[in-house]
Design a protein around this motif. Structure first.
Motif, short mmCIF file in Angstrom:
data_model
loop_
_atom_site.label_atom_id
_atom_site.label_comp_id
_atom_site.label_asym_id
_atom_site.label_seq_id
_atom_site.Cartn_x
_atom_site.Cartn_y
_atom_site.Cartn_z
N ALA A 77 1.32 1.27 -17.77
CA ALA A 77 2.28 0.32 -18.00
C ALA A 77 3.51 1.06 -18.38
CB ALA A 77 1.76 -0.39 -19.12
N ARG A 78 4.38 0.57 -18.24
CA ARG A 78 6.13 1.31 -18.42
C ARG A 78 6.68 0.30 -19.35
NH1 ARG A 78 8.62 2.74 -12.82
NH2 ARG A 78 10.26 2.98 -14.14
N SER A 79 7.79 0.78 -19.95
CA SER A 79 8.40 -0.29 -20.58
C SER A 79 9.02 -1.33 -19.85
CB SER A 79 9.79 0.74 -21.13
OG SER A 79 11.04 -0.11 -21.82
N GLY A 80 9.03 -2.62 -20.57
CA GLY A 80 9.48 -3.72 -19.78
C GLY A 80 8.18 -4.41 -19.42
N ASP A 81 6.89 -3.98 -19.06
CA ASP A 81 5.54 -4.60 -18.35
C ASP A 81 5.11 -5.31 -19.45
OD1 ASP A 81 5.60 -3.27 -15.86
OD2 ASP A 81 4.92 -1.33 -16.35
N ARG A 82 4.50 -6.23 -19.17
CA ARG A 82 3.72 -7.21 -20.13
C ARG A 82 2.25 -7.39 -19.36
NH1 ARG A 82 6.92 -12.64 -19.84
NH2 ARG A 82 5.53 -13.37 -21.39
N TRP A 83 1.47 -6.22 -19.66
CA TRP A 83 0.26 -6.36 -19.18
C TRP A 83 -0.79 -6.62 -20.18
CZ3 TRP A 83 -0.50 -1.01 -16.21
CH2 TRP A 83 0.36 -1.01 -15.06
N THR A 84 -1.90 -7.34 -19.85
CA THR A 84 -3.00 -7.64 -20.48
C THR A 84 -4.14 -6.86 -19.84
OG1 THR A 84 -2.13 -9.59 -21.69
CG2 THR A 84 -4.55 -9.38 -21.70
N HIS A 85 -4.94 -6.18 -20.46
CA HIS A 85 -6.16 -5.37 -19.68
C HIS A 85 -7.37 -6.21 -19.94
CE1 HIS A 85 -4.05 -1.45 -18.75
NE2 HIS A 85 -3.29 -1.72 -19.64
N VAL A 86 -8.14 -6.41 -18.89
CA VAL A 86 -9.54 -6.95 -18.73
C VAL A 86 -10.42 -6.01 -18.14
CG1 VAL A 86 -8.86 -9.31 -19.16
CG2 VAL A 86 -9.02 -8.25 -16.91
N ALA A 87 -11.70 -6.00 -18.62
CA ALA A 87 -12.90 -4.91 -18.04
C ALA A 87 -12.95 -5.18 -16.66
CB ALA A 87 -13.99 -5.02 -18.81
N ASP A 88 -13.25 -6.59 -16.17
CA ASP A 88 -13.65 -6.70 -14.58
C ASP A 88 -13.40 -8.12 -14.20
OD1 ASP A 88 -15.38 -8.49 -16.38
OD2 ASP A 88 -16.98 -7.22 -16.55
N LEU A 89 -13.78 -8.56 -13.13
CA LEU A 89 -13.26 -9.80 -12.49
C LEU A 89 -13.69 -11.28 -13.47
CD1 LEU A 89 -14.00 -9.52 -8.61
CD2 LEU A 89 -11.74 -10.14 -9.94
N ASP A 90 -15.07 -10.76 -13.80
CA ASP A 90 -15.47 -12.11 -14.98
C ASP A 90 -14.39 -12.26 -16.03
OD1 ASP A 90 -17.74 -12.43 -13.26
OD2 ASP A 90 -18.98 -11.10 -14.39
N ALA A 91 -13.96 -11.02 -16.53
CA ALA A 91 -13.19 -11.33 -17.56
C ALA A 91 -11.89 -11.81 -17.30
CB ALA A 91 -12.95 -9.65 -18.35
N ALA A 92 -11.48 -11.59 -16.06
CA ALA A 92 -10.13 -12.07 -15.72
C ALA A 92 -10.41 -13.67 -15.40
CB ALA A 92 -9.80 -11.52 -14.17
N VAL A 93 -11.33 -14.12 -14.90
CA VAL A 93 -11.52 -15.48 -14.78
C VAL A 93 -11.50 -16.17 -15.96
CG1 VAL A 93 -13.32 -17.22 -13.81
CG2 VAL A 93 -12.99 -15.54 -12.47
N ALA A 94 -12.60 -15.63 -16.96
CA ALA A 94 -12.23 -16.34 -18.28
C ALA A 94 -11.04 -16.38 -18.99
CB ALA A 94 -13.44 -15.32 -19.18
#
Length: 249
Positions: free
Chosen positions: A104-121
């Motif tokens: 991530a760089r300045s200005g990025d709005r990232w949320t990290h998740v561990a895997d696809l299941d977490a992304a779906v949730a």
């Protein structure tokens, strides 16, 4: 004469195939077979699986492979694990050619998740316009969150429509540009991007575009892989091949 097996399907694999062909080295490039129209290559190509680690080890022996380079996608965890096990079983040295992960760089709005299941949730919530930058293998997992309007971008048109009630499909092949991806996000009113941390330049345009537009990103972190020799440079792989061949490996 060495015989190199390149486990491919990435830009890095194609670049390595071109480099070894230019040097007159024998190599075979292997595809999993998920892309209907892979780019022409300057070395012989095989398509399809090997039958797990045991099948790959048998193929390495039968074809007298002297080196393996795993240049698969950073999320091809099963293939990479099988490659490590097969190379160890067959007594063949292996190196992974993998692109560095995005940071991530300045200005990025990232949320990290561990895997696809977490992304779906994480998509449990009110309807949004979501770009699934994941490839066609994984998008149907998001049928569990049918309230969203999904933007999909595939290399090939699928035989069957994805099982997502609300989706828009774009058929296109990278590498993509920041200008093009910015236009795509604006045109579709994208409010969130879901993607895997694949790394590399060819797929980073959407992240640069998202940064400029203030669009948040749900970033799926890379899976854990077995310990192995790695490099992010074709030149380093060629140097490894030259030195291991000199030592009689």
């Amino acid at each position: 004469m060495p015989h190199l097996l390149i486990l491919g399907g990435t830009t890095e694999a194609s670049a390595l195939a071109a480099a070894v062909a230019a040097r007159g080295l024998r190599a075979t490039l292997s595809y999993a077979g998920r892309t209907a129209r892979p780019r022409p290559q300057p070395v012989p190509v095989r398509v399809g699986g090997f039958g797990g680690a045991e099948g790959l080890a048998a193929w390495l022996r039968a074809e007298r492979v002297t080196h393996v380079v795993d240049a698969t996608h950073p999320f091809a965890a099963r293939i990479s694990a099988n490659a490590v096990a097969a190379a160890r079983c067959a007594g063949v040295p292996l190196m992974a050619l993998t692109r560095p992960a995005w940071r991530a760089r300045s200005g990025d709005r990232w949320t990290h998740v561990a895997d696809l299941d977490a992304a779906v949730a994480a998509l449990d919530g009110p309807p949004r316009r979501v770009m699934l930058a994941l490839g066609r293998m994984h998008v149907e997992r998001f049928a569990a969150r049918p309230q969203h309007d999904y933007l999909l971008r595939f290399v090939d048109r699928p035989e069957h429509a994805p099982a997502l009630p609300h989706h828009r499909l774009v058929i296109d092949r990278g590498p993509f540009t920041e200008t093009g991806d910015r236009r795509l996000l604006v045109e579709h009113g994208t409010e969130l991007i879901v993607c895997k941390n694949a790394g590399g330049e060819g797929a980073a345009a959407k992240l640069t575009a998202a940064r400029g537009l203030g669009v948040p990103v749900l970033m799926i972190d890379r899976p854990a892989l077995p310990e192995r020799r790695t490099s992010d440079s074709v030149a380093a792989v060629l140097d490894w091949l030259a030195h291991s061949t000199d030592r009689g490996v």
